[in-house]
Design a protein around this motif. Structure first.
Motif, PDB file in Angstrom:
ATOM      1  N   SER A  16       0.842  -1.190   0.000  1.00 53.38           N
ATOM      2  CA  SER A  16       0.000   0.000   0.000  1.00 53.38           C
ATOM      3  C   SER A  16       0.881   1.246   0.000  1.00 53.38           C
ATOM      4  CB  SER A  16      -0.919   0.004   1.223  1.00 53.38           C
ATOM      5  OG  SER A  16      -1.801   1.107   1.192  1.00 53.38           O
ATOM      6  N   TYR A  49      -3.406   0.487  -3.464  1.00 53.91           N
ATOM      7  CA  TYR A  49      -3.313  -0.778  -2.741  1.00 53.91           C
ATOM      8  C   TYR A  49      -3.291  -1.903  -3.763  1.00 53.91           C
ATOM      9  CZ  TYR A  49      -5.171  -4.666   0.155  1.00 53.91           C
ATOM     10  OH  TYR A  49      -5.382  -5.857   0.786  1.00 53.91           O
ATOM     11  N   GLU A  63      -5.661  -7.811  -6.797  1.00 52.98           N
ATOM     12  CA  GLU A  63      -6.516  -6.626  -6.744  1.00 52.98           C
ATOM     13  C   GLU A  63      -5.680  -5.352  -6.749  1.00 52.98           C
ATOM     14  OE1 GLU A  63     -10.567  -5.831  -4.484  1.00 52.98           O
ATOM     15  OE2 GLU A  63      -8.917  -6.079  -3.057  1.00 52.98           O
ATOM     16  N   ILE A  65      -6.493  -1.282  -6.001  1.00 57.83           N
ATOM     17  CA  ILE A  65      -7.463  -0.287  -5.544  1.00 57.83           C
ATOM     18  C   ILE A  65      -6.799   1.087  -5.563  1.00 57.83           C
ATOM     19  CG2 ILE A  65      -8.838   0.533  -3.591  1.00 57.83           C
ATOM     20  CD1 ILE A  65      -9.104  -2.348  -2.673  1.00 57.83           C
ATOM     21  N   ALA A  67      -7.732   4.756  -4.113  1.00 53.14           N
ATOM     22  CA  ALA A  67      -8.603   5.584  -3.280  1.00 53.14           C
ATOM     23  C   ALA A  67      -8.052   7.007  -3.335  1.00 53.14           C
ATOM     24  CB  ALA A  67      -8.642   5.073  -1.853  1.00 53.14           C
ATOM     25  N   VAL A  81     -13.270   4.746  -3.074  1.00 54.28           N
ATOM     26  CA  VAL A  81     -12.597   3.986  -4.121  1.00 54.28           C
ATOM     27  C   VAL A  81     -13.114   4.448  -5.478  1.00 54.28           C
ATOM     28  CG1 VAL A  81     -12.190   1.709  -5.106  1.00 54.28           C
ATOM     29  CG2 VAL A  81     -12.276   2.001  -2.609  1.00 54.28           C
ATOM     30  N   ILE A  84     -10.957   0.281  -9.262  1.00 57.15           N
ATOM     31  CA  ILE A  84     -10.626  -0.988  -8.632  1.00 57.15           C
ATOM     32  C   ILE A  84     -10.628  -2.070  -9.704  1.00 57.15           C
ATOM     33  CG2 ILE A  84     -13.044  -1.197  -7.887  1.00 57.15           C
ATOM     34  CD1 ILE A  84     -12.026  -2.898  -5.523  1.00 57.15           C
ATOM     35  N   LEU A 101     -19.022  -1.426  -5.747  1.00 57.75           N
ATOM     36  CA  LEU A 101     -17.705  -0.967  -6.168  1.00 57.75           C
ATOM     37  C   LEU A 101     -17.549  -1.128  -7.681  1.00 57.75           C
ATOM     38  CD1 LEU A 101     -15.589  -2.550  -3.298  1.00 57.75           C
ATOM     39  CD2 LEU A 101     -16.056  -0.108  -3.634  1.00 57.75           C
ATOM     40  N   LYS A 103     -15.716  -2.421  -9.895  1.00 57.96           N
ATOM     41  CA  LYS A 103     -14.662  -3.377 -10.239  1.00 57.96           C
ATOM     42  C   LYS A 103     -14.631  -3.659 -11.744  1.00 57.96           C
ATOM     43  CE  LYS A 103     -13.885  -5.975  -5.967  1.00 57.96           C
ATOM     44  NZ  LYS A 103     -13.768  -7.314  -5.362  1.00 57.96           N
ATOM     45  N   SER A 147     -19.254   3.787  -0.588  1.00 52.06           N
ATOM     46  CA  SER A 147     -19.552   3.416  -1.969  1.00 52.06           C
ATOM     47  C   SER A 147     -21.008   3.779  -2.240  1.00 52.06           C
ATOM     48  CB  SER A 147     -19.310   1.921  -2.206  1.00 52.06           C
ATOM     49  OG  SER A 147     -20.150   1.145  -1.371  1.00 52.06           O
TER      50      SER A 147
END
Length: 232
Positions: A16, A49, A63, A65, A67, A81, A84, A101, A103, A147
């Motif tokens: 991160s 992240y 994954e 992410i 933010a 977020v 993602i 989210l 994604k 979210s």
């Protein structure tokens, strides 16, 4: 296979990075209902992240992410977020349908625990070079994020336990990346998480969005007007 219901328990490791960015660069990515938390005049904190969840997880996947800011709403604090990416379609479906989210699918290339490259087709989203831990300690931490789902503003919590270590890293975000406009620059802090256990809770509604409430009020107004006309 399909996705499991919340909460999700995920195990693996993560890197991160924390960045100081201009509030003006991220305002358009944040719902107007949320207040951006400034840590310095005109500056907020962004987090990138990248993780790899393996054996013992409810789903196994990598994954990414992004933010772009820490935010608040009526005394509640968390992250937002904006981008993602994962490499498992069940995770995409679960992330969208449980947590709201955004994604998307992407490909992750992990190179000897020293570098990860994230791509969508031929387009590189980012690459992160990172060092090994030299000093680490076991830590329990928790946090929250916001979210949206339809017209609702949601909030959900996450708790994790991991061996944490401060490391050096270098992040590259090409100009064609969807989040290049944040101008992340180089991180001023990078944390490596080893032997990580992460639990992501189910979301709860913290507010119905204004558009939904206004629409409901409008329909109520129409019914009142129709009733008045019927008795005139």
């Amino acid at each position: 296979m399909g996705y499991p219901q919340a909460p999700w328990m995920l195990k693996g490791y993560a890197i991160s990075t924390v960045h100081l960015v201009d509030v003006d660069k991220v305002r358009s990515l944040i719902p107007s209902e949320l207040n951006i938390i400034s840590v310095l005049p005109g500056k907020t904190l962004s987090v990138v992240y990248v993780s790899d969840y393996g054996a013992g997880s409810v789903l196994e996947y990598s994954e990414l992410i992004v933010a772009p800011a820490m935010v608040s709403y009526q005394g509640k604090f968390g992250g937002w977020v904006s981008h993602i990416y994962v490499d498992n379609p069940d995770s995409v479906a679960g992330g969208r349908e449980i947590w709201g989210l955004p994604k998307e699918m992407a490909e992750f290339t992990w190179e000897d625990h020293k570098r990860v490259i994230v791509r969508q087709g031929k387009k590189i989203l980012c690459s992160l070079e990172y060092k090994q831990q030299s000093l680490a300690w076991r830590q329990w931490l928790g946090g929250s994020a916001f979210s949206t789902m339809g017209h609702d503003l949601l909030m959900f919590g996450a708790q994790f336990e991991s061996r944490l270590g401060l490391i050096g890293s270098r992040l590259e975000v090409p100009a064609e990346s969807p989040f290049a406009g944040i101008n992340l620059g180089q991180p001023f802090l990078t944390v490596r998480c080893e032997e990580m256990s992460l639990q992501v809770a189910a979301p709860h509604v913290v507010r119905e969005k204004i558009t939904n409430r206004q629409g409901r009020q409008g329909r109520q107004g129409i019914r009142v007007l129709e009733s008045f006309c019927a008795h005139s």
